[in-house]
Write a protein that holds these residues in place. Structure first.
Motif, PDB file in Angstrom:
ATOM      1  N   LEU A 219     -75.360 -35.078  57.441  1.00  0.00           N
ATOM      2  CA  LEU A 219     -76.472 -34.912  56.530  1.00  0.00           C
ATOM      3  C   LEU A 219     -77.360 -36.154  56.552  1.00  0.00           C
ATOM      4  O   LEU A 219     -76.927 -37.244  56.896  1.00  0.00           O
ATOM      5  CB  LEU A 219     -75.971 -34.675  55.111  1.00  0.00           C
ATOM      6  N   SER A 220     -78.633 -35.981  56.159  1.00  0.00           N
ATOM      7  CA  SER A 220     -79.559 -37.105  56.052  1.00  0.00           C
ATOM      8  C   SER A 220     -80.475 -36.865  54.866  1.00  0.00           C
ATOM      9  O   SER A 220     -80.481 -35.779  54.269  1.00  0.00           O
ATOM     10  CB  SER A 220     -80.385 -37.256  57.335  1.00  0.00           C
ATOM     11  N   ALA A 221     -81.281 -37.873  54.536  1.00  0.00           N
ATOM     12  CA  ALA A 221     -82.187 -37.768  53.392  1.00  0.00           C
ATOM     13  C   ALA A 221     -83.167 -36.615  53.560  1.00  0.00           C
ATOM     14  O   ALA A 221     -83.614 -36.016  52.573  1.00  0.00           O
ATOM     15  CB  ALA A 221     -82.950 -39.085  53.216  1.00  0.00           C
TER      16      ALA A 221
ATOM     17  N   VAL B  58     -87.663 -28.604  55.107  1.00  0.00           N
ATOM     18  CA  VAL B  58     -88.133 -28.865  56.472  1.00  0.00           C
ATOM     19  C   VAL B  58     -87.245 -28.207  57.530  1.00  0.00           C
ATOM     20  O   VAL B  58     -87.514 -28.333  58.717  1.00  0.00           O
ATOM     21  CB  VAL B  58     -88.207 -30.387  56.749  1.00  0.00           C
ATOM     22  N   HIS B  59     -86.203 -27.494  57.128  1.00  0.00           N
ATOM     23  CA  HIS B  59     -85.259 -26.962  58.107  1.00  0.00           C
ATOM     24  C   HIS B  59     -85.885 -25.860  58.959  1.00  0.00           C
ATOM     25  O   HIS B  59     -86.639 -25.029  58.465  1.00  0.00           O
ATOM     26  CB  HIS B  59     -84.013 -26.425  57.407  1.00  0.00           C
TER      27      HIS B  59
ATOM     28  N   GLU C 184     -78.869 -25.695  60.707  1.00  0.00           N
ATOM     29  CA  GLU C 184     -78.128 -26.940  60.905  1.00  0.00           C
ATOM     30  C   GLU C 184     -78.768 -28.007  60.016  1.00  0.00           C
ATOM     31  O   GLU C 184     -79.958 -27.897  59.662  1.00  0.00           O
ATOM     32  CB  GLU C 184     -78.235 -27.414  62.360  1.00  0.00           C
ATOM     33  N   PRO C 185     -78.045 -29.076  59.655  1.00  0.00           N
ATOM     34  CA  PRO C 185     -78.695 -30.207  58.998  1.00  0.00           C
ATOM     35  C   PRO C 185     -79.787 -30.788  59.902  1.00  0.00           C
ATOM     36  O   PRO C 185     -79.761 -30.619  61.122  1.00  0.00           O
ATOM     37  CB  PRO C 185     -77.549 -31.211  58.803  1.00  0.00           C
TER      38      PRO C 185
ATOM     39  N   ARG D  74     -81.627 -39.587  59.684  1.00  0.00           N
ATOM     40  CA  ARG D  74     -82.945 -39.457  60.307  1.00  0.00           C
ATOM     41  C   ARG D  74     -84.080 -39.787  59.340  1.00  0.00           C
ATOM     42  O   ARG D  74     -85.220 -39.972  59.757  1.00  0.00           O
ATOM     43  CB  ARG D  74     -83.139 -38.052  60.881  1.00  0.00           C
ATOM     44  N   GLY D  75     -83.801 -39.857  58.054  1.00  0.00           N
ATOM     45  CA  GLY D  75     -84.816 -40.249  57.093  1.00  0.00           C
ATOM     46  C   GLY D  75     -85.052 -41.744  57.042  1.00  0.00           C
ATOM     47  O   GLY D  75     -85.992 -42.205  56.391  1.00  0.00           O
TER      48      GLY D  75
END
Length: 384
Positions: free
Chosen positions: A7-9, A15-16, A20-21, A86-87
């Protein structure tokens, strides 16, 4: 690194695109990337800076660079780290923050051994222009599938280099950014087999070793001209786009088919010092844009761009959990690293107005009987 989902911020945002995360993208292609590019200048030849940050989700890395041309020196600060959230758009001393989507972005460069520091706010002068999607295949495999948008800016804040600080309160700090993502060759070439042979080489990407690539973004008082042109020696174009973007919000204006002419090279043939674009539209007078060099720099000088074997630092390579270093080049030196694409700060005139901006060019292969701009060329210039 764990093989489990991460998971990420960004997962808190709508935005998906796939189930998937956000950390995991919709393709397993190693060459998937996500990148910011910026440049900044003071509308004169005091300095020219290019900056970039990229993520490579399927390589588990993130890297960033700042490259400054000042006088005869080009200094590149670069950082690389393992990709986690990724954030988190920070890499070493370089950080990017989105303050207002598609409009305002902060770029911060903390004190470091390069002497380049900054706290800048990119403030877009027009809505971003979405460019045509670029798709290319080789032997059935997609090797280039990229989306990009572009935008020019009036910067707030300041930038410091070589003991001098330029503040937007004192000088006009201007520049350009592009935002691109998708699949394109990253780092070292892949194994040589029938399916993907040459996918990270010029001939593999474009089907020929002779090819020209021109990217230009010039900012005038009330508008910006953006040109993208990829062309083979026969004049066949895989990408062609020439538009004017208005600061007052009116729709972008297509300028017509762009023709390109080199008017003058530098004595050593490395740089295009003067050039002209001519825009042709049916039943309308032709319009011209004149280009004059102010300060060129080498795009591949330590930044991670390129895949030549002698380049020690390339995009997407894992160098450790967190690594930062600095390299310095004498632009007049016979250094084999100094070759390839040129990002040139230029002054340009069109419709009676003068502007400043990026003139990026790469001319591969045969160019008027010599190796091409960007390289040290043994052959003298042919008579004019």
């Amino acid at each position: 690194m764990s093989e489990s989902l991460m998971l990420s911020a960004q997962d808190d945002l709508f935005v998906h695109q796939i189930p998937e995360p956000v950390r995991h993208v919709g393709t397993s292609d190693r060459n998937f990337y996500d990148r910011h590019y910026f440049n900044v200048h003071a509308c004169c030849n005091d300095f020219f800076v290019i900056m970039g940050m990229g993520q490579y989700p399927n390589l588990g890395t993130q890297d960033a660079f700042v490259s400054l041309r000042q006088g005869k020196r080009q200094t590149t600060l670069r950082s690389s780290r393992a990709l986690g959230d990724r954030g988190d758009m920070a890499c070493g001393p370089i950080r990017i923050e989105v303050l207002e989507g598609l409009k305002r972005i902060r770029i911060a460069i903390a004190p470091n051994e390069s002497g380049i520091e900054a706290d800048l706010v990119f403030d877009g002068t027009h809505r971003p222009q979405l460019e045509p999607r670029q798709v290319q295949r080789r032997n059935g495999r997609v090797i280039h599938d990229v989306m990009r948008y572009c935008q020019t800016s009036k910067y707030g804040g300041w930038i410091k280099a070589g003991g001098t600080t330029w503040s937007a309160d004192d000088v006009p700090l201007r520049g350009y950014r592009d935002r691109s993502w998708g699949v394109r060759a990253i780092g070292r070439p892949e194994p040589n087999d029938t399916a993907i042979s040459g996918n990270a080489t010029l001939s593999g990407l474009f089907g020929t070793a002779d090819w020209r690539r021109l990217h230009m973004a010039c900012q005038f008082e009330d508008w910006t001209v953006n040109i993208k042109l990829h062309e083979d020696p026969g004049g066949v174009r895989s990408l062609e786009d020439a538009v004017r973007m208005w600061n007052d919000g009116r729709p972008p204006e297509p300028l017509g088919r762009p023709a390109f002419e080199i008017l003058r090279f530098s004595p050593d043939r490395r740089f295009i010092e003067e050039a002209r674009f001519t825009f042709i539209r049916p039943d309308e007078p032709t319009r011209t844009l004149e280009v004059r060099q102010l300060l060129p720099l080498y795009l591949e000088a330590g930044t991670g761009y390129g895949n030549r074997p002698l380049l020690e630092w390339m995009h997407g390579q894992f160098r450790g959990e967190s690594v930062t270093d600095v390299v310095v080049f004498d632009v007049d030196a016979l250094d084999p690293v100094l070759a390839g694409p040129i990002d040139c700060l230029a002054t340009m005139t069109m419709d009676g107005q003068t502007g400043h901006g990026l003139f990026e060019y790469t001319l591969f292969g045969r160019t008027d009987g010599f190796e091409g701009p960007g390289h040290f060329n043994a052959r003298p210039a042919p008579p004019r």
